[in-house]
Scaffold this motif. Structure first.
Motif, short mmCIF file in Angstrom:
data_model
loop_
_atom_site.label_atom_id
_atom_site.label_comp_id
_atom_site.label_asym_id
_atom_site.label_seq_id
_atom_site.Cartn_x
_atom_site.Cartn_y
_atom_site.Cartn_z
N ASN A 88 0.81 -1.23 0.00
CA ASN A 88 0.00 0.00 0.00
C ASN A 88 0.83 1.27 0.00
OD1 ASN A 88 -1.59 -2.10 2.07
ND2 ASN A 88 -2.85 -1.16 0.48
N ASN A 89 0.28 2.28 -0.61
CA ASN A 89 0.80 3.64 -0.44
C ASN A 89 -0.18 4.39 0.45
OD1 ASN A 89 3.24 3.87 -1.90
ND2 ASN A 89 2.14 3.93 -3.84
N PHE A 90 0.28 4.79 1.60
CA PHE A 90 -0.54 5.59 2.52
C PHE A 90 0.46 6.26 3.46
CE2 PHE A 90 -4.92 5.20 4.89
CZ PHE A 90 -5.01 6.58 4.92
N GLU A 92 0.50 8.68 5.38
CA GLU A 92 0.14 9.09 6.74
C GLU A 92 0.57 8.05 7.76
OE1 GLU A 92 -1.62 9.55 4.07
OE2 GLU A 92 -2.91 11.32 4.20
N TRP A 156 -13.82 -3.61 -5.80
CA TRP A 156 -14.23 -2.60 -4.82
C TRP A 156 -15.70 -2.77 -4.46
CZ3 TRP A 156 -10.24 -0.13 -2.89
CH2 TRP A 156 -9.15 0.19 -3.68
N TYR A 200 -3.36 15.41 3.15
CA TYR A 200 -3.35 14.96 1.75
C TYR A 200 -4.59 15.53 1.08
CZ TYR A 200 -2.38 11.38 -1.91
OH TYR A 200 -2.07 10.69 -3.07
N GLN A 228 -5.57 0.26 5.84
CA GLN A 228 -4.46 0.54 4.93
C GLN A 228 -4.93 0.91 3.52
OE1 GLN A 228 -5.14 -2.35 6.45
NE2 GLN A 228 -4.51 -4.15 5.29
N ASN A 229 -6.15 0.54 3.17
CA ASN A 229 -6.68 0.87 1.85
C ASN A 229 -7.54 2.14 1.86
OD1 ASN A 229 -6.42 -2.39 1.72
ND2 ASN A 229 -5.94 -1.44 -0.24
N ARG A 234 -12.71 6.01 0.44
CA ARG A 234 -11.66 6.57 -0.42
C ARG A 234 -12.18 6.69 -1.84
NH1 ARG A 234 -7.81 2.27 -1.92
NH2 ARG A 234 -6.71 3.63 -3.34
N GLY A 242 -3.16 5.70 -9.60
CA GLY A 242 -3.65 5.38 -8.26
C GLY A 242 -3.52 6.51 -7.26
N SER A 245 -6.45 8.49 -5.97
CA SER A 245 -7.50 7.88 -5.13
C SER A 245 -7.23 8.17 -3.66
CB SER A 245 -7.64 6.38 -5.41
OG SER A 245 -6.42 5.78 -5.66
N LYS A 247 -7.42 8.76 0.22
CA LYS A 247 -7.97 7.85 1.24
C LYS A 247 -8.53 8.61 2.45
CE LYS A 247 -4.79 4.11 0.02
NZ LYS A 247 -3.69 3.25 0.46
N TRP A 263 0.41 15.37 -4.75
CA TRP A 263 1.61 14.98 -5.49
C TRP A 263 2.02 16.06 -6.48
CZ3 TRP A 263 5.00 11.76 -3.79
CH2 TRP A 263 4.58 10.80 -2.85
N1 MTE Z 1 -4.26 8.89 0.10
C1 MTE Z 1 -3.67 9.40 1.19
N2 MTE Z 1 -4.42 10.08 2.07
N3 MTE Z 1 -2.34 9.26 1.44
C2 MTE Z 1 -1.52 8.60 0.55
O1 MTE Z 1 -0.31 8.50 0.81
N4 MTE Z 1 -1.36 7.42 -1.58
C3 MTE Z 1 -1.90 7.38 -2.94
C4 MTE Z 1 -3.38 6.97 -2.95
N5 MTE Z 1 -4.11 7.66 -1.90
C5 MTE Z 1 -2.11 8.07 -0.63
C6 MTE Z 1 -3.51 8.20 -0.81
C7 MTE Z 1 -1.14 6.50 -3.81
S1 MTE Z 1 0.41 7.05 -4.24
C8 MTE Z 1 -1.64 5.33 -4.31
S2 MTE Z 1 -0.82 4.44 -5.51
C9 MTE Z 1 -2.90 4.77 -3.82
O2 MTE Z 1 -3.47 5.56 -2.76
C10 MTE Z 1 -2.64 3.39 -3.29
O3 MTE Z 1 -3.84 2.78 -2.88
P1 MTE Z 1 -3.76 1.29 -2.25
O4 MTE Z 1 -2.78 1.32 -1.13
O5 MTE Z 1 -5.14 0.97 -1.83
O6 MTE Z 1 -3.29 0.40 -3.39
#
Ligand code: MTE
Length: 325
Positions: A88-90, A92, A156, A200, A228-229, A234, A242, A245, A247, A263
């Motif tokens: 996962n990317n998150f 926070e 989803w 974010y 984590q998702n 989200r 991605g 999207s 979260k 970003w």
């Molecule tokens: N949302 C928040 N709040 N913080 C984050 O770091 N990362 C983003 C996105 N949403 C992110 C976020 C990135 S870089 C990606 S690729 C996707 O979430 C990853 O979603 P997943 O972990 O469910 O695959």
């Protein structure tokens, strides 16, 4: 580029595929039986320039229904739940993809409210459970393509964002939708670092936000969304990279001008506002022409708009997508 190979989740925690597929058939039937009519009026009111021809309006109104689209993606194997929930990317919680699940494990996403404000007749704060009664979630199987070069196919559970937006009656002056993640360093400990600007934030143009493929996801694999998702809610925009999207959303604002996106703030030359999946526009440091589907060997070509061109390419007619990347 990091590609996950290990599988730290216990097999007992993974939804049994047979149980899942039975449930999925039920959900798909329910989704097909439910009315999938797009809210054409709102969509047209907010996205139609005053000089738009009737033919163009017709095209917007005829966007493929969510249920049909969900079923067309089912021929592709689903990415195992263990990969979706452990890679996962998150930021926070952690900048390490394989550490997010562990660090977010105790994140409590209830009670939860979402404030929908800005240029609307009826701005309002929704309790999430009330919202789910207004907009019952259904299954949407979408490909997710990360800008880093990997992709997944994810079942989803969610509802079209337009169902929430229509509740607040956006004004015609609302041209964009801005999203914000929870800001609470006690619950999201990596917000104490300055790795990104917090909270974010993300944004969509109004027509993108009202498109029926754009959903707020509250679950995956038939179950509540794991922390984590992006629990409990989200954004998922399947034709965009991605990182769009966002979260754990707490605020959605209807605004007149293009809103900031995390970003894009962090590295404007690398991440544009639109971020549509586009094999013809390389990231400055690597190609976007191919992708690696998690769980597969080798790579496959990346499709324009992540394979959703029939549904969404018309939104960008006349735009130079190398400039608006
Ligand atoms: N949302 C928040 N709040 N913080 C984050 O770091 N990362 C983003 C996105 N949403 C992110 C976020 C990135 S870089 C990606 S690729 C996707 O979430 C990853 O979603 P997943 O972990 O469910 O695959």
């Amino acid at each position: 580029m990091l590609i996950k190979k290990t599988d730290p989740i216990k097999s007992s925690e993974i939804t049994d595929q047979k149980v899942y597929f039975n449930r999925r058939l039920f959900l798909r039937g329910a989704a097909l039986a439910a009315s999938t009519a797009v809210t054409g009026l709102l969509y047209r009111q907010l996205t139609t320039p005053s000089d738009e021809t009737p033919a163009a309006v017709e095209k917007i109104a005829n966007v493929q229904s969510p249920a049909q689209t969900a079923t067309t993606a089912t021929s592709e194997p689903l990415t195992p739940r263990a990969d979706i929930t452990n890679y996962n990317n998150f930021y926070e919680f952690s900048t390490s993809k394989t550490s997010v699940a562990g660090r977010a494990r105790n994140f409590n996403a209830r009670p939860w409210t979402i404030s929908v404000e800005g240029l609307a007749n009826k701005p309002r704060t929704f309790d999430l459970d009330d919202l789910l009664r207004i907009a019952p979630p259904e299954e949407r199987i979408y490909r997710l393509r990360c800008v880093e070069g990997w992709s997944m196919v994810i079942p989803w559970i969610g509802f079209s964002l337009h169902k929430l937006l229509e509740q607040v009656e956006p004004l015609s002056s609302a041209k964009y939708v801005a999203f914000q993640t929870l800001l609470d360093p006690r619950r999201m400990p990596n917000q104490k670092s300055n790795v990104l600007e917090w909270p974010y934030v993300e944004g969509l143009r109004m027509d993108e936000a009202l498109h029926p493929l754009t959903i707020l996801a509250t679950g995956l694999y038939g179950e509540t969304l794991p922390p984590q998702n992006g629990a409990p809610l989200r954004l998922v925009v399947p034709w965009k990279y991605g990182f769009k999207s966002i979260k754990s959303i707490v605020k959605i604002s209807l605004v007149a001008d293009e809103p900031p996106a995390t970003w894009n703030i962090a590295a404007p030359s690398e991440y544009g506002f639109y971020s549509n999946v586009n094999p013809a526009v390389p990231h400055p440091r690597w190609s976007q022409a191919r992708e690696r589907r998690i769980g597969e060997w080798g790579t496959r070509p990346t499709l324009p708009f992540n394979g959703y061109a029939d549904e969404v390419a018309h939104l960008y007619q006349g735009m130079n997508l190398k400039t608006y990347f």
